[in-house]
Design a protein around this motif. Structure first.
Motif, PDB file in Angstrom:
ATOM      1  N   ILE A  39       1.059  -1.230   0.102  1.00  0.00           N
ATOM      2  CA  ILE A  39       0.249  -0.270   0.087  1.00  0.00           C
ATOM      3  C   ILE A  39       0.617   1.723  -0.912  1.00  0.00           C
ATOM      4  CG2 ILE A  39      -1.752  -1.058   1.131  1.00  0.00           C
ATOM      5  CD1 ILE A  39      -1.149   0.161   3.361  1.00  0.00           C
ATOM      6  N   HIS A 213      -5.775   0.011  -3.158  1.00  0.00           N
ATOM      7  CA  HIS A 213      -6.177   1.545  -2.501  1.00  0.00           C
ATOM      8  C   HIS A 213      -7.122   0.963  -1.230  1.00  0.00           C
ATOM      9  CE1 HIS A 213      -4.726   5.034  -4.553  1.00  0.00           C
ATOM     10  NE2 HIS A 213      -4.684   4.172  -5.566  1.00  0.00           N
ATOM     11  N   ASP A 214      -7.584  -0.246  -1.470  1.00  0.00           N
ATOM     12  CA  ASP A 214      -8.663  -0.234  -0.345  1.00  0.00           C
ATOM     13  C   ASP A 214      -7.788  -1.090   0.734  1.00  0.00           C
ATOM     14  OD1 ASP A 214     -10.588  -1.121   1.233  1.00  0.00           O
ATOM     15  OD2 ASP A 214     -12.045  -1.502  -0.789  1.00  0.00           O
ATOM     16  N   ILE A 215      -7.550   0.315   1.675  1.00  0.00           N
ATOM     17  CA  ILE A 215      -7.060  -0.324   2.955  1.00  0.00           C
ATOM     18  C   ILE A 215      -7.851  -1.618   3.847  1.00  0.00           C
ATOM     19  CG2 ILE A 215      -5.338   0.500   5.198  1.00  0.00           C
ATOM     20  CD1 ILE A 215      -4.651   1.236   2.548  1.00  0.00           C
ATOM     21  N   VAL A 218      -7.048  -4.672   2.325  1.00  0.00           N
ATOM     22  CA  VAL A 218      -5.842  -5.454   2.968  1.00  0.00           C
ATOM     23  C   VAL A 218      -5.471  -5.685   4.461  1.00  0.00           C
ATOM     24  CG1 VAL A 218      -3.367  -4.561   2.823  1.00  0.00           C
ATOM     25  CG2 VAL A 218      -4.752  -3.794   1.318  1.00  0.00           C
ATOM     26  N   THR A 219      -6.329  -4.925   4.934  1.00  0.00           N
ATOM     27  CA  THR A 219      -6.106  -5.396   6.853  1.00  0.00           C
ATOM     28  C   THR A 219      -6.575  -6.187   7.104  1.00  0.00           C
ATOM     29  OG1 THR A 219      -7.693  -3.848   6.737  1.00  0.00           O
ATOM     30  CG2 THR A 219      -5.367  -2.715   7.732  1.00  0.00           C
ATOM     31  N   ILE A 225       1.621  -6.009   5.454  1.00  0.00           N
ATOM     32  CA  ILE A 225       1.579  -5.429   4.585  1.00  0.00           C
ATOM     33  C   ILE A 225       2.998  -4.094   4.483  1.00  0.00           C
ATOM     34  CG2 ILE A 225       0.505  -2.980   4.712  1.00  0.00           C
ATOM     35  CD1 ILE A 225      -2.005  -4.320   5.858  1.00  0.00           C
ATOM     36  N   VAL A 227       4.555  -0.872   3.652  1.00  0.00           N
ATOM     37  CA  VAL A 227       3.868   0.433   2.497  1.00  0.00           C
ATOM     38  C   VAL A 227       4.938   1.123   2.360  1.00  0.00           C
ATOM     39  CG1 VAL A 227       2.945   2.861   3.980  1.00  0.00           C
ATOM     40  CG2 VAL A 227       2.464   0.408   4.664  1.00  0.00           C
ATOM     41  N   ARG A 243      -1.712  -0.049  11.128  1.00  0.00           N
ATOM     42  CA  ARG A 243      -2.494   0.369  11.313  1.00  0.00           C
ATOM     43  C   ARG A 243      -2.547   1.662  12.106  1.00  0.00           C
ATOM     44  NH1 ARG A 243      -7.522  -2.999  11.001  1.00  0.00           N
ATOM     45  NH2 ARG A 243      -6.559  -4.171  12.427  1.00  0.00           N
ATOM     46  N   TYR A 252      -0.346   9.321   5.235  1.00  0.00           N
ATOM     47  CA  TYR A 252      -1.608   9.475   4.638  1.00  0.00           C
ATOM     48  C   TYR A 252      -2.351  10.307   5.132  1.00  0.00           C
ATOM     49  CZ  TYR A 252      -2.377   4.769   2.584  1.00  0.00           C
ATOM     50  OH  TYR A 252      -1.720   3.272   1.547  1.00  0.00           O
ATOM     51  N   ILE A 257      -7.525   8.898   4.007  1.00  0.00           N
ATOM     52  CA  ILE A 257      -8.189   7.465   4.481  1.00  0.00           C
ATOM     53  C   ILE A 257      -8.179   7.296   6.144  1.00  0.00           C
ATOM     54  CG2 ILE A 257      -6.543   5.384   4.120  1.00  0.00           C
ATOM     55  CD1 ILE A 257      -6.022   6.297   1.279  1.00  0.00           C
ATOM     56  N   LEU A 259      -7.935   4.420   8.759  1.00  0.00           N
ATOM     57  CA  LEU A 259      -6.546   3.166   8.825  1.00  0.00           C
ATOM     58  C   LEU A 259      -7.918   2.060   9.509  1.00  0.00           C
ATOM     59  CD1 LEU A 259      -3.455   4.502   8.764  1.00  0.00           C
ATOM     60  CD2 LEU A 259      -4.558   3.574   7.193  1.00  0.00           C
TER      61      LEU A 259
END
Lengths: 260, 311
Positions: A39, A213-215, A218-219, A225, A227, A243, A252, A257, A259
């Protein structure tokens, strides 16, 4: 505790576009059996990093190994034959063919031995039968059986994206690279895509790296992850650690966004 | 239904083989021979158009086949069959050698580079007088012969050209219906997707380019022994333009379209003998009208009228 086995191993990857540094000395390894997320804010270099691994872009410097084999400098098709198959951010299918035919081509393209197919008719018949069998299995796995006779170009966007994944699976990968699998999908479709990715790892033993893009997605599905920000590695860790990482939150900030 | 189709093919074959013997008109037989030769050339161009690459060197490759066969027979004493075989080998080999360079380019850059290559070949024919005979070319190329029997009958040349065109037609049809054809189609519009699944796009482009060159070379080998002379101007880039017009008129998507296109366009210069200058104008109009209103060509129009979309 044993060391996890390495899948993709990136060492000191850099990419310059003229004088502009897109990726600067990034090193990381993904593990076997892992869903690995990449991400970063817009323009951070996610896509560039992705394209370096797939061989779409040549690296300025650095090396990439896959399961111990050096794949630095290989073109996209050569990377694919090593077992690393990618999917695309936008729905990318052969639009004039049926869904089933698309998947069948995905199966054939990786293994087509043209001289042998011309010379050995038994081989041709066997490989066609195998393709038919494998196609049916992959179509069913991805939940596309109902739409299998429809023309790919006429399918809804979400189905086309799932078809893209099915084609990649048909090519027989050991490692899937997914470029924004949730892009353009609604929340329900995003959830289904996430579940499909989990099943790909759990039931087919395929390792997954995804840029997203969709956090939230992803989480939810990733084991670790990475970054990336301004072309540099900011952090690699478990989702819950990422996070709460102040550097990540900082990167960010203003990107609007959440988190959590 | 299937039997009908079978009978139709047999009737067509008999008609195609038999008409020159029934008609007995030398001039019309000559036109028929030209139609077959240009059908073969247009098929070689169709292979390239199918992967989205238009080569203006197609005439030059045909010329290399023609000069190669002529020189092999005249300077090295090759028998006809060996010279003819060599014409295909030369066409394919030259394509295989220049392919890795020119195929790196796409679109208009590929067109320009193949144009340049074609001009270099024609210039070599023209300027290297000792070997290629300059502007006048090479005269007195031996006629075709089989087992020591020299062929002089026009009808036999027509049958040779027909066999070559038919061979090319069925070869392309088989390729387009195979998985190799499916890959060729994807190279046109979806190369990135094909490559991501493991297709070595460059290898396939090179294979198609070389096959196309081999076919063009064979057409040249036939040309040399049919006309018994070769000149540089016969192989300039206008050949490629004519081949594209044949493809566009008939329809790029099907080999049958090429046959129809050649059938209509090849006799035109002979019919328009007194108005040659209008011929180019006509070609231009055909290109504009078909590209604008009938991009699928005559074959597409037939399919539309019959309300079906596949072969």
């Amino acid at each position: 505790m044993t060391e996890p086995e390495m899948a993709i191993d990136v060492v000191g990857a850099s990419k310059f576009f003229g004088g502009l540094r897109a990726i600067g000395n990034v090193s990381f390894s993904t593990h076997r059996g892992e869903i690995f997320g990449i991400i970063g804010p817009n323009g951070a270099g996610k896509s560039t990093l992705f394209n370096l691994i797939t061989g779409t872009l040549p690296m300025t410097s650095g090396r990439i190994r896959y399961r111990g084999t050096d794949i630095t400098g290989l073109g996209p098709h050569a990377v694919a034959t090593k077992g690393i198959v990618r999917t695309f951010q936008s729905a990318t299918v052969f639009p004039n063919k049926t869904l089933e035919e698309n998947v069948r081509l995905g199966f054939l393209f990786g293994r087509l031995n043209v001289p042998r197919r011309f010379a050995d008719r038994a081989h041709l018949r066997r490989s066609r039968e195998e393709a038919q069998e494998r196609t049916g299995e992959v179509v069913e796995f991805c939940g596309l059986t109902e739409a299998r006779h429809r023309i790919a170009g006429d399918l809804a966007y979400g189905l086309q994206k799932t078809l893209g994944v099915a084609m990649a699976l048909a090519a027989g990968p050991t490692q899937l690279l997914m470029d924004e699998p949730a892009a353009g999908l609604n929340p329900v479709e995003t959830r289904a895509m996430g579940d499909l990715i989990l099943r790909i790892r759990n039931e087919r033993a395929i390792d997954v790296v995804l840029v997203e893009h969709d956090i939230a997605m992803v989480t939810r599905i990733c084991d670790r992850i990475l970054v990336i920000n301004r072309g540099e590695l900011l952090a690699i860790d478990l989702p819950e650690v990422i996070r709460n990482n102040p550097d990540v939150i900082e990167a960010y900030l203003g990107a609007d966004i959440d988190l959590h | 239904m299937k039997t009908w189709r079978y009978l139709l093919w047999i009737a067509l074959a008999i008609a195609l083989i038999g008409w020159p013997f029934v008609l007995g008109n030398k001039f019309v037989t000559h036109i028929g021979t030209l139609i077959c030769m240009f059908t073969l050339m247009a098929l070689s161009m169709n292979l390239l158009l199918r992967i989205g690459q238009l080569s203006l060197a197609q005439g030059a490759i045909m010329g290399l086949g023609a000069y190669g066969s002529a020189l092999a027979m005249m300077s090295f004493g090759f028998p006809f069959w060996a010279g003819f075989l060599l014409s295909g080998v030369v066409g394919g080999l030259v394509s295989l050698l220049i392919g890795p360079v020119v195929l790196k380019l796409r679109g208009v850059y590929f067109v320009l580079l193949t144009f340049a290559f074609g001009e270099i070949v024609i210039l070599s024919f023209t300027e290297w007088v000792d070997v290629f005979g300059g502007v006048n070319g090479i005269f007195g190329v031996p006629r075709a012969s089989f087992f020591g029997h020299v062929i002089r009958d026009r009808n036999v040349y027509y049958l040779m050209a027909l066999a070559m065109a038919a061979g090319g037609y069925f070869l392309l049809r088989a390729i387009y219906r195979s998985e190799f054809g499916a890959i060729m189609d994807t190279l046109h519009d979806h190369e990135e997707l094909a490559r991501s699944l493991g297709v070595d796009a460059m290898a396939y482009r090179l294979a198609v380019f070389s096959l196309s060159g081999t076919i063009a070379g064979f057409a040249g080998g036939f040309y040399a022994s049919y006309f018994t002379f070769v000149t540089p101007m016969a192989f300039d880039f206008s050949n490629a333009v004519n081949l594209v017009v044949i493809n566009v008129l008939g329809g790029i998507s099907s080999p049958m379209g090429i046959v129809l296109g050649a059938l209509i366009l090849v006799p035109l210069p002979e019919l328009l003998r007194d108005a040659v200058e209008y011929q180019v104008l006509l070609y231009g109009l055909v290109l504009i009208i078909f590209l604008k209103f009938m991009p699928e060509g005559i074959v597409g129009l037939i399919h539309k009228l019959r309300g079906k979309s596949d072969d």
